[in-house]
Scaffold this motif. Structure first.
Motif, PDB file in Angstrom:
ATOM      1  N   PHE A  32       0.823  -1.207   0.000  1.00 60.82           N
ATOM      2  CA  PHE A  32       0.000   0.000   0.000  1.00 60.82           C
ATOM      3  C   PHE A  32       0.857   1.258   0.000  1.00 60.82           C
ATOM      4  O   PHE A  32       1.749   1.409   0.834  1.00 60.82           O
ATOM      5  CB  PHE A  32      -0.907   0.034   1.235  1.00 60.82           C
ATOM      6  N   SER A  33       0.565   2.145  -0.928  1.00 56.13           N
ATOM      7  CA  SER A  33       1.093   3.500  -0.823  1.00 56.13           C
ATOM      8  C   SER A  33       0.244   4.239   0.205  1.00 56.13           C
ATOM      9  O   SER A  33      -0.970   4.025   0.292  1.00 56.13           O
ATOM     10  CB  SER A  33       1.012   4.212  -2.173  1.00 56.13           C
ATOM     11  N   THR A  34       0.898   5.088   0.982  1.00 56.15           N
ATOM     12  CA  THR A  34       0.205   5.743   2.084  1.00 56.15           C
ATOM     13  C   THR A  34       0.419   7.244   2.039  1.00 56.15           C
ATOM     14  O   THR A  34       1.529   7.713   1.792  1.00 56.15           O
ATOM     15  CB  THR A  34       0.732   5.209   3.434  1.00 56.15           C
ATOM     16  N   GLY A  35      -0.644   7.960   2.273  1.00 57.50           N
ATOM     17  CA  GLY A  35      -0.564   9.415   2.259  1.00 57.50           C
ATOM     18  C   GLY A  35      -1.129  10.028   3.518  1.00 57.50           C
ATOM     19  O   GLY A  35      -1.926   9.416   4.225  1.00 57.50           O
ATOM     20  N   TRP A  36      -0.672  11.232   3.812  1.00 55.16           N
ATOM     21  CA  TRP A  36      -1.236  12.045   4.877  1.00 55.16           C
ATOM     22  C   TRP A  36      -1.882  13.282   4.243  1.00 55.16           C
ATOM     23  O   TRP A  36      -1.265  13.950   3.397  1.00 55.16           O
ATOM     24  CB  TRP A  36      -0.160  12.486   5.866  1.00 55.16           C
ATOM     25  N   PHE A  37      -3.095  13.547   4.673  1.00 52.66           N
ATOM     26  CA  PHE A  37      -3.823  14.727   4.247  1.00 52.66           C
ATOM     27  C   PHE A  37      -4.282  15.456   5.496  1.00 52.66           C
ATOM     28  O   PHE A  37      -4.313  14.889   6.582  1.00 52.66           O
ATOM     29  CB  PHE A  37      -5.029  14.334   3.394  1.00 52.66           C
ATOM     30  N   ARG A  38      -4.646  16.717   5.352  1.00 50.82           N
ATOM     31  CA  ARG A  38      -5.133  17.465   6.506  1.00 50.82           C
ATOM     32  C   ARG A  38      -6.256  18.402   6.085  1.00 50.82           C
ATOM     33  O   ARG A  38      -6.325  18.844   4.942  1.00 50.82           O
ATOM     34  CB  ARG A  38      -4.002  18.249   7.163  1.00 50.82           C
ATOM     35  N   GLN A  39      -7.108  18.679   7.050  1.00 50.64           N
ATOM     36  CA  GLN A  39      -8.210  19.600   6.810  1.00 50.64           C
ATOM     37  C   GLN A  39      -8.326  20.561   7.974  1.00 50.64           C
ATOM     38  O   GLN A  39      -8.587  20.147   9.109  1.00 50.64           O
ATOM     39  CB  GLN A  39      -9.529  18.854   6.603  1.00 50.64           C
ATOM     40  N   ALA A  40      -8.119  21.826   7.673  1.00 49.92           N
ATOM     41  CA  ALA A  40      -8.253  22.874   8.666  1.00 49.92           C
ATOM     42  C   ALA A  40      -9.698  23.375   8.684  1.00 49.92           C
ATOM     43  O   ALA A  40     -10.414  23.224   7.690  1.00 49.92           O
ATOM     44  CB  ALA A  40      -7.300  24.021   8.354  1.00 49.92           C
ATOM     45  N   PRO A  41     -10.131  23.980   9.778  1.00 55.17           N
ATOM     46  CA  PRO A  41     -11.503  24.491   9.855  1.00 55.17           C
ATOM     47  C   PRO A  41     -11.811  25.449   8.712  1.00 55.17           C
ATOM     48  O   PRO A  41     -11.052  26.386   8.450  1.00 55.17           O
ATOM     49  CB  PRO A  41     -11.529  25.202  11.206  1.00 55.17           C
ATOM     50  N   GLY A  42     -12.920  25.182   8.024  1.00 56.51           N
ATOM     51  CA  GLY A  42     -13.344  26.066   6.941  1.00 56.51           C
ATOM     52  C   GLY A  42     -12.579  25.923   5.650  1.00 56.51           C
ATOM     53  O   GLY A  42     -12.789  26.691   4.715  1.00 56.51           O
ATOM     54  N   LYS A  43     -11.677  24.940   5.594  1.00 57.88           N
ATOM     55  CA  LYS A  43     -10.869  24.751   4.388  1.00 57.88           C
ATOM     56  C   LYS A  43     -11.052  23.345   3.834  1.00 57.88           C
ATOM     57  O   LYS A  43     -11.528  22.448   4.532  1.00 57.88           O
ATOM     58  CB  LYS A  43      -9.388  24.995   4.690  1.00 57.88           C
ATOM     59  N   GLU A  44     -10.661  23.175   2.597  1.00 55.98           N
ATOM     60  CA  GLU A  44     -10.740  21.855   1.985  1.00 55.98           C
ATOM     61  C   GLU A  44      -9.570  20.995   2.450  1.00 55.98           C
ATOM     62  O   GLU A  44      -8.516  21.499   2.844  1.00 55.98           O
ATOM     63  CB  GLU A  44     -10.717  21.982   0.461  1.00 55.98           C
ATOM     64  N   ARG A  45      -9.783  19.706   2.376  1.00 53.05           N
ATOM     65  CA  ARG A  45      -8.711  18.782   2.739  1.00 53.05           C
ATOM     66  C   ARG A  45      -7.583  18.889   1.711  1.00 53.05           C
ATOM     67  O   ARG A  45      -7.845  18.968   0.511  1.00 53.05           O
ATOM     68  CB  ARG A  45      -9.259  17.362   2.796  1.00 53.05           C
ATOM     69  N   GLU A  46      -6.354  18.885   2.198  1.00 57.42           N
ATOM     70  CA  GLU A  46      -5.208  19.065   1.310  1.00 57.42           C
ATOM     71  C   GLU A  46      -4.142  18.010   1.558  1.00 57.42           C
ATOM     72  O   GLU A  46      -4.032  17.454   2.641  1.00 57.42           O
ATOM     73  CB  GLU A  46      -4.588  20.457   1.509  1.00 57.42           C
ATOM     74  N   PHE A  47      -3.354  17.780   0.544  1.00 56.20           N
ATOM     75  CA  PHE A  47      -2.262  16.823   0.614  1.00 56.20           C
ATOM     76  C   PHE A  47      -1.149  17.350   1.506  1.00 56.20           C
ATOM     77  O   PHE A  47      -0.833  18.535   1.481  1.00 56.20           O
ATOM     78  CB  PHE A  47      -1.725  16.582  -0.794  1.00 56.20           C
ATOM     79  N   VAL A  48      -0.529  16.448   2.272  1.00 50.60           N
ATOM     80  CA  VAL A  48       0.596  16.796   3.116  1.00 50.60           C
ATOM     81  C   VAL A  48       1.850  16.029   2.697  1.00 50.60           C
ATOM     82  O   VAL A  48       2.888  16.621   2.407  1.00 50.60           O
ATOM     83  CB  VAL A  48       0.291  16.516   4.600  1.00 50.60           C
ATOM     84  N   SER A  49       1.726  14.701   2.647  1.00 56.09           N
ATOM     85  CA  SER A  49       2.900  13.885   2.364  1.00 56.09           C
ATOM     86  C   SER A  49       2.458  12.489   1.963  1.00 56.09           C
ATOM     87  O   SER A  49       1.333  12.078   2.260  1.00 56.09           O
ATOM     88  CB  SER A  49       3.787  13.810   3.611  1.00 56.09           C
ATOM     89  N   ALA A  50       3.336  11.753   1.285  1.00 57.68           N
ATOM     90  CA  ALA A  50       3.024  10.379   0.906  1.00 57.68           C
ATOM     91  C   ALA A  50       4.311   9.579   0.764  1.00 57.68           C
ATOM     92  O   ALA A  50       5.389  10.130   0.542  1.00 57.68           O
ATOM     93  CB  ALA A  50       2.237  10.345  -0.398  1.00 57.68           C
ATOM     94  N   ILE A  51       4.156   8.274   0.898  1.00 60.21           N
ATOM     95  CA  ILE A  51       5.253   7.347   0.678  1.00 60.21           C
ATOM     96  C   ILE A  51       4.725   6.221  -0.204  1.00 60.21           C
ATOM     97  O   ILE A  51       3.620   5.726   0.007  1.00 60.21           O
ATOM     98  CB  ILE A  51       5.820   6.816   2.020  1.00 60.21           C
TER      99      ILE A  51
END
Length: 125
Positions: A32-51
């Motif tokens: 499995f490739s794995t990614g981290w995403f984040r979502q701040a209040p009032g914002k869309e979820r965004e990419f952070v990092s992946a391996i």
């Protein structure tokens, strides 16, 4: 079905460090490739990092490059996101995502099939 469980979120001061973890229940990340995403209040979820699933390539959003490091343990059961020099704008719910095989477009959330429930990271000034 792959169940992903994040942990390690919390409250930290500006400039501090935090490590969040993502464990795959009942299986490993070996395919499995794995990614981290984040979502701040009032914002869309965004990419952070992946391996990627091989574990030999990592990817970062420009906003975290040089501060965050993604890694995977040798048993391939847990993926980590080490976050240093944290800023208030890093405050968000951090989600782990996984995708069987595939090493392209790892910054695109629609490419992932499995998601965790998220863990809150709050950076206070």
């Amino acid at each position: 079905q792959v169940r992903l469980v994040e942990s390690g979120g919390g409250l930290v001061l500006t400039g501090g460090s935090l490590r969040v973890s993502c464990a795959a229940s009942g299986r490993t990340f070996s395919t499995f490739s794995t990614g981290w995403f984040r979502q701040a209040p009032g914002k869309e979820r965004e990419f952070v990092s992946a391996i990627n699933w091989v574990g030999d390539n990592t990817y970062y959003a420009d906003s975290v490059k040089g501060r965050f490091t993604i890694s995977r343990d040798s048993a391939k059961t847990t993926v980590y996101l080490q976050m240093n020099s944290l800023k208030p704008e890093d405050t968000a719910i951090y989600y782990c995502a996984a995708r069987r095989w595939g090493s392209t477009d790892l910054n695109r959330q629609e490419k992932y099939d499995h998601w965790g429930q998220g863990t809150q990271v709050t950076v206070s000034s």
